[in-house]
Design a protein around this motif. Structure first.
Motif, PDB file in Angstrom:
ATOM      1  N   GLY A 152      25.016  -4.081  24.582  1.00 14.59           N
ATOM      2  CA  GLY A 152      24.630  -2.675  24.617  1.00 14.59           C
ATOM      3  C   GLY A 152      23.345  -2.452  25.399  1.00 14.59           C
ATOM      4  N   LEU A 153      22.364  -3.328  25.204  1.00 11.00           N
ATOM      5  CA  LEU A 153      21.110  -3.216  25.956  1.00 11.00           C
ATOM      6  C   LEU A 153      21.343  -3.392  27.452  1.00 11.00           C
ATOM      7  CD1 LEU A 153      18.636  -5.132  23.610  1.00 11.00           C
ATOM      8  CD2 LEU A 153      18.622  -2.688  24.136  1.00 11.00           C
ATOM      9  N   ALA A 154      22.174  -4.384  27.801  1.00 12.44           N
ATOM     10  CA  ALA A 154      22.473  -4.619  29.217  1.00 12.44           C
ATOM     11  C   ALA A 154      23.162  -3.402  29.832  1.00 12.44           C
ATOM     12  CB  ALA A 154      23.343  -5.868  29.380  1.00 12.44           C
ATOM     13  N   GLU A 155      24.125  -2.844  29.115  1.00 13.07           N
ATOM     14  CA  GLU A 155      24.819  -1.653  29.616  1.00 13.07           C
ATOM     15  C   GLU A 155      23.854  -0.476  29.720  1.00 13.07           C
ATOM     16  OE1 GLU A 155      28.224  -0.955  27.140  1.00 13.07           O
ATOM     17  OE2 GLU A 155      29.231  -2.767  27.822  1.00 13.07           O
ATOM     18  N   GLY A 156      22.971  -0.366  28.726  1.00 15.26           N
ATOM     19  CA  GLY A 156      21.979   0.710  28.748  1.00 15.26           C
ATOM     20  C   GLY A 156      21.038   0.586  29.940  1.00 15.26           C
ATOM     21  N   ARG A 157      20.593  -0.646  30.222  1.00 20.35           N
ATOM     22  CA  ARG A 157      19.723  -0.864  31.385  1.00 20.35           C
ATOM     23  C   ARG A 157      20.454  -0.494  32.676  1.00 20.35           C
ATOM     24  NH1 ARG A 157      18.866  -5.938  28.887  1.00 20.35           N
ATOM     25  NH2 ARG A 157      17.098  -5.822  27.517  1.00 20.35           N
ATOM     26  N   LYS A 158      21.712  -0.952  32.777  1.00 15.11           N
ATOM     27  CA  LYS A 158      22.504  -0.668  33.976  1.00 15.11           C
ATOM     28  C   LYS A 158      22.673   0.844  34.154  1.00 15.11           C
ATOM     29  CE  LYS A 158      27.006  -1.731  36.019  1.00 15.11           C
ATOM     30  NZ  LYS A 158      28.296  -2.390  35.786  1.00 15.11           N
ATOM     31  N   GLU A 159      23.034   1.526  33.064  1.00 19.14           N
ATOM     32  CA  GLU A 159      23.220   2.981  33.121  1.00 19.14           C
ATOM     33  C   GLU A 159      21.900   3.674  33.434  1.00 19.14           C
ATOM     34  OE1 GLU A 159      25.273   6.461  33.285  1.00 19.14           O
ATOM     35  OE2 GLU A 159      26.115   4.460  33.104  1.00 19.14           O
ATOM     36  N   GLY A 160      20.821   3.146  32.845  1.00 14.63           N
ATOM     37  CA  GLY A 160      19.502   3.718  33.110  1.00 14.63           C
ATOM     38  C   GLY A 160      19.124   3.612  34.576  1.00 14.63           C
ATOM     39  N   ARG A 161      19.441   2.456  35.184  1.00 16.93           N
ATOM     40  CA  ARG A 161      19.160   2.297  36.620  1.00 16.93           C
ATOM     41  C   ARG A 161      19.975   3.292  37.429  1.00 16.93           C
ATOM     42  NH1 ARG A 161      18.825  -3.252  35.167  1.00 16.93           N
ATOM     43  NH2 ARG A 161      21.003  -3.590  35.655  1.00 16.93           N
ATOM     44  N   LYS A 162      21.250   3.455  37.065  1.00 13.11           N
ATOM     45  CA  LYS A 162      22.091   4.428  37.772  1.00 13.11           C
ATOM     46  C   LYS A 162      21.502   5.823  37.658  1.00 13.11           C
ATOM     47  CE  LYS A 162      26.694   2.438  37.125  1.00 13.11           C
ATOM     48  NZ  LYS A 162      27.952   2.666  36.424  1.00 13.11           N
ATOM     49  N   GLU A 163      21.172   6.202  36.411  1.00  9.96           N
ATOM     50  CA  GLU A 163      20.623   7.536  36.180  1.00  9.96           C
ATOM     51  C   GLU A 163      19.285   7.695  36.884  1.00  9.96           C
ATOM     52  OE1 GLU A 163      21.973  10.310  34.747  1.00  9.96           O
ATOM     53  OE2 GLU A 163      23.770   9.069  34.786  1.00  9.96           O
ATOM     54  N   GLY A 164      18.480   6.627  36.855  1.00 11.90           N
ATOM     55  CA  GLY A 164      17.184   6.676  37.534  1.00 11.90           C
ATOM     56  C   GLY A 164      17.346   6.896  39.025  1.00 11.90           C
ATOM     57  N   ARG A 165      18.288   6.178  39.638  1.00  5.52           N
ATOM     58  CA  ARG A 165      18.549   6.373  41.066  1.00  5.52           C
ATOM     59  C   ARG A 165      19.052   7.782  41.322  1.00  5.52           C
ATOM     60  NH1 ARG A 165      20.339   0.792  41.171  1.00  5.52           N
ATOM     61  NH2 ARG A 165      22.377   1.445  40.472  1.00  5.52           N
ATOM     62  N   LYS A 166      19.963   8.235  40.477  1.00  4.87           N
ATOM     63  CA  LYS A 166      20.532   9.571  40.646  1.00  4.87           C
ATOM     64  C   LYS A 166      19.442  10.631  40.532  1.00  4.87           C
ATOM     65  CE  LYS A 166      24.107  12.535  38.647  1.00  4.87           C
ATOM     66  NZ  LYS A 166      25.092  12.643  37.569  1.00  4.87           N
ATOM     67  N   GLU A 167      18.587  10.492  39.509  1.00  2.99           N
ATOM     68  CA  GLU A 167      17.488  11.451  39.339  1.00  2.99           C
ATOM     69  C   GLU A 167      16.515  11.364  40.502  1.00  2.99           C
ATOM     70  OE1 GLU A 167      15.697  10.876  35.508  1.00  2.99           O
ATOM     71  OE2 GLU A 167      17.586  11.273  34.469  1.00  2.99           O
ATOM     72  N   GLY A 168      16.253  10.131  40.958  1.00  3.09           N
ATOM     73  CA  GLY A 168      15.346   9.947  42.093  1.00  3.09           C
ATOM     74  C   GLY A 168      15.887  10.605  43.354  1.00  3.09           C
ATOM     75  N   LEU A 169      17.185  10.415  43.612  1.00  5.06           N
ATOM     76  CA  LEU A 169      17.790  11.054  44.784  1.00  5.06           C
ATOM     77  C   LEU A 169      17.751  12.569  44.659  1.00  5.06           C
ATOM     78  CD1 LEU A 169      20.880   8.754  45.425  1.00  5.06           C
ATOM     79  CD2 LEU A 169      18.904   9.070  46.920  1.00  5.06           C
ATOM     80  N   THR A 170      18.081  13.062  43.484  1.00  5.37           N
ATOM     81  CA  THR A 170      18.061  14.508  43.259  1.00  5.37           C
ATOM     82  C   THR A 170      16.662  15.058  43.480  1.00  5.37           C
ATOM     83  OG1 THR A 170      19.871  14.317  41.687  1.00  5.37           O
ATOM     84  CG2 THR A 170      18.556  16.318  41.570  1.00  5.37           C
ATOM     85  N   GLU A 171      15.680  14.363  42.916  1.00  5.97           N
ATOM     86  CA  GLU A 171      14.290  14.793  43.072  1.00  5.97           C
ATOM     87  C   GLU A 171      13.871  14.717  44.538  1.00  5.97           C
ATOM     88  OE1 GLU A 171       9.998  13.181  41.593  1.00  5.97           O
ATOM     89  OE2 GLU A 171      11.611  13.186  40.098  1.00  5.97           O
ATOM     90  N   GLY A 172      14.276  13.650  45.218  1.00 10.02           N
ATOM     91  CA  GLY A 172      13.950  13.502  46.639  1.00 10.02           C
ATOM     92  C   GLY A 172      14.553  14.606  47.487  1.00 10.02           C
ATOM     93  N   TRP A 173      15.816  14.924  47.223  1.00 11.05           N
ATOM     94  CA  TRP A 173      16.467  16.012  47.954  1.00 11.05           C
ATOM     95  C   TRP A 173      15.743  17.324  47.701  1.00 11.05           C
ATOM     96  CZ3 TRP A 173      19.624  15.814  51.873  1.00 11.05           C
ATOM     97  CH2 TRP A 173      20.446  14.707  52.048  1.00 11.05           C
ATOM     98  N   ALA A 174      15.388  17.569  46.441  1.00 10.27           N
ATOM     99  CA  ALA A 174      14.707  18.820  46.093  1.00 10.27           C
ATOM    100  C   ALA A 174      13.368  18.923  46.817  1.00 10.27           C
ATOM    101  CB  ALA A 174      14.514  18.914  44.588  1.00 10.27           C
TER     102      ALA A 174
END
Length: 131
Positions: free
Chosen positions: A60-82
């Motif tokens: 669960g922790l490994a999946e959470g880290r993986k999902e967190g990285r995905k979400e972090g990248r997604k949020e970073g891209l969204t923020e960068g575009w904005a």
């Protein structure tokens, strides 16, 4: 496992086990063996449960880290575009104003060419030109 947790037999197999346990419990000679077996069984069950729980937690922790990285990248891209879009709109406001367009014309143009609202465009205009 349900039978072990509840002591309520729900199948042919668990009814047989329950009957065997009653026989073992009533036989004083086997009572010690039964108690030892029960303690050993519960100990094994606890170890297995702990092992499975640890493995599940790690997974669960490994999946959470993986999902967190995905979400972090997604949020970073969204923020960068904005931020990038905001810079482009600020540049647009500056160029239109430098060409002599009125504040209202600039705001109208920005809202027609971008997805910025009039209120957002006014805030940017005021930050750039109202001191």
């Amino acid at each position: 496992m349900k039978y072990v947790d509840t002591d309520v037999p729900t199948s042919v197999l668990t009814c047989k086990i329950a009957d065997d346990i009653v026989i073992l419990k009533t036989n004083t000679q086997k009572e010690g063996d039964y108690m030892f077996y029960e303690l050993e069984f519960r100990s094994r069950l606890a170890r297995e449960t702990k092992k499975v729980s640890k493995e599940a937690r790690e997974k669960g922790l490994a999946e959470g880290r993986k999902e967190g990285r995905k979400e972090g990248r997604k949020e970073g891209l969204t923020e960068g575009w904005a931020k990038g879009e905001k810079r482009v709109v600020c540049d647009m406001i500056s160029r239109l104003t430098a060409k002599g367009y009125s504040k209202q014309d600039v705001i109208t143009t920005v809202t027609e060419l971008t997805h910025f609202t009039a209120e957002e465009a006014i805030v940017l205009y005021d930050k750039l030109f109202v001191k």
